[in-house]
Design a protein around this motif. Structure first.
Motif, short mmCIF file in Angstrom:
data_model
loop_
_atom_site.label_atom_id
_atom_site.label_comp_id
_atom_site.label_asym_id
_atom_site.label_seq_id
_atom_site.Cartn_x
_atom_site.Cartn_y
_atom_site.Cartn_z
N ALA A 120 128.18 4.27 8.10
CA ALA A 120 128.90 4.30 6.83
C ALA A 120 130.26 3.69 7.06
O ALA A 120 131.00 4.10 7.93
N LEU A 121 130.59 2.69 6.28
CA LEU A 121 131.82 1.93 6.46
C LEU A 121 132.82 2.31 5.39
O LEU A 121 132.52 2.26 4.21
N THR B 124 136.44 1.19 4.03
CA THR B 124 137.54 0.24 4.07
C THR B 124 138.75 0.88 3.41
O THR B 124 138.69 1.28 2.26
N SER C 114 122.13 2.22 6.62
CA SER C 114 123.57 1.99 6.46
C SER C 114 124.02 2.44 5.08
O SER C 114 123.24 2.52 4.15
N SER D 217 127.94 2.27 2.65
CA SER D 217 129.33 1.81 2.68
C SER D 217 130.07 2.25 1.44
O SER D 217 129.51 2.41 0.36
N THR E 266 139.84 -0.32 9.08
CA THR E 266 138.42 -0.08 8.89
C THR E 266 137.97 1.06 9.76
O THR E 266 138.33 1.15 10.92
N THR F 194 127.44 0.98 -1.66
CA THR F 194 125.98 0.99 -1.60
C THR F 194 125.36 1.86 -2.68
O THR F 194 124.17 2.14 -2.64
N THR G 64 134.42 3.46 10.84
CA THR G 64 132.97 3.44 10.83
C THR G 64 132.42 4.80 11.18
O THR G 64 132.91 5.46 12.08
#
Length: 383
Positions: free
Chosen positions: A26-27, A29, A373, A375, A3, A293, A5
């Motif tokens: 902002a994530l 994966t 945020s 993602s 992960t 998102t 970030t």
């Protein structure tokens, strides 16, 4: 799975927003070890040794219209369904827990799940009220909500069924206008999951269907959303990804000018390391990004902030075009494959390093001040 970030700490706004703070998150994966190869007639999907979500693709989109043919609402006849049966919702016994996901088993250690959104619009018994059922099927969960009537409810799969959404969870003999048309639509992708126990082999994927079922069989609407000529090939190729876990954009000036760059982080990198043990194959190595998102303004290269009003762009040196805020040539967040390199059948290992530029951009007057945020999921794929 790794992960990373992207985070903006103490991002102070200026001008009239002296007391405002803008925090950015902002994530990404990172998932590794999957591939897709499309032939002229048949389709071959190649996966490797990874576990968890290991592949996503084969997008589908369908729309159907037809009368209910019966006024009776029986929840087990799903209004919106994705099923391995052609005329009814699937049963829990047809799924297996693979790597923590209830999925349709394909072969040892590998399962299939839809990631879909679906909508149905139908006429109620009074012949004047129109209601809409909207929801998700498969990933992230199977759940829907009704709107447009006096009874707004949340629904899930009825007991004893899976990937199945009815308008209500209880029976009603006078619910639909039997002669009234309903329109149903679905769009999504297919996801492969694995638990790491998969072995070198080949398997066939069986057809899957999108259905809207009626108590009267003549009212069923059915369409195939997964082709029948798909071969799953399991290899020993495996890829892992290393990338910074925290990216700090620094101080950010608030601006309501659309497509304005608020911040840039130009020194990030993604390092992809691949290896294969036996039965070496030639493969292109790709990256795929999916906006969790959403896309800002429907633009594939703009990862929307969850709160709206702004977006994040990415640029991979030598792979994509410019990721500037006023361009549309950066990283696409719609699962498009981006080739970053390849591995040969004569190579047991391969390491690929890519420089990435991230930008935070204003979407206009709706840009919030405060915590925001965004993602996305990034897949490492090969074909």
């Amino acid at each position: 799975m790794k992960t990373s970030t992207i985070n903006g700490q103490d991002a102070r706004s200026g001008g009239l927003y002296r007391k405002g703070y803008l925090y950015l998150l902002a994530l990404l994966t990172l998932l590794a070890g999957m591939a897709q190869s499309v032939k002229a007639e048949n389709i071959t999907i190649t996966i490797g040794k990874g576990s968890g979500v290991i592949w996503e693709g084969m997008p589908f989109s369908e729309k159907m219209t037809g009368p209910m043919g019966n006024s009776y609402l029986y929840p087990n006849n799903g209004m919106l369904s994705i099923s391995y049966f052609i005329s009814t919702c699937g049963y829990p016994s047809g799924l297996e827990n693979i790597a923590g996901y209830m999925s349709r088993k394909i072969t040892q250690g590998v399962g299939l799940i839809p990631r879909a959104t679906a909508t149905a619009t139908y006429l109620l018994y009074d012949n004047k009220t129109t209601e809409t059922l909207s929801g998700t099927i498969g990933l992230p969960k199977t759940e829907g909500k009704t709107s447009g009537s006096t009874a707004n409810v949340t629904v899930t799969s009825p007991t004893g069924y899976v990937w199945c959404l009815p308008p209500r969870m209880t029976e009603d003999s006078q619910f639909f206008r039997y002669s009234g048309n309903r329109t149903v639509s679905v769009s999504g992708t297919w996801v492969l999951v694995a638990d790491g126990t998969q072995v070198n082999s080949e398997a066939r994927l069986h057809p899957m269907y999108f259905g809207s079922y009626s108590t009267s069989g003549s009212g069923n609407l059915i369409v195939r959303i997964l082709p029948s000529d798909i071969t799953l090939r399991i290899s020993t190729l495996e890829c892992t990804v290393s990338t910074p876990t925290m990216i700090n954009f620094g101080n950010v000036q608030h601006s309501t000018q659309p497509r304005t760059e608020l911040a840039i982080y130009p020194t990030s990198s993604i390092v992809t390391s691949c290896s294969q043990d036996v039965n070496y194959i030639n493969a292109n190595i790709n990256l795929q990004f999916r906006a969790a998102t959403g896309l800002f303004g429907g633009e594939s290269t703009q990862l929307s902030l969850a709160q709206g009003g702004g977006y994040i762009t990415g640029e991979i040196d030598g792979v994509t075009g410019s990721g500037e805020c006023d361009a549309n040539t950066g990283i696409p967040f719609d699962n498009t494959q981006l080739k970053i390199g390849n591995i040969l059948s004569t190579e047991s290992t391969k390491v690929i390093s890519n420089k990435v530029i991230w930008r935070l951009c204003s979407g206009g007057s709706a840009l919030p001040v405060g915590n925001v945020s965004a993602s996305a999921e990034m897949l490492v794929t090969f074909n």
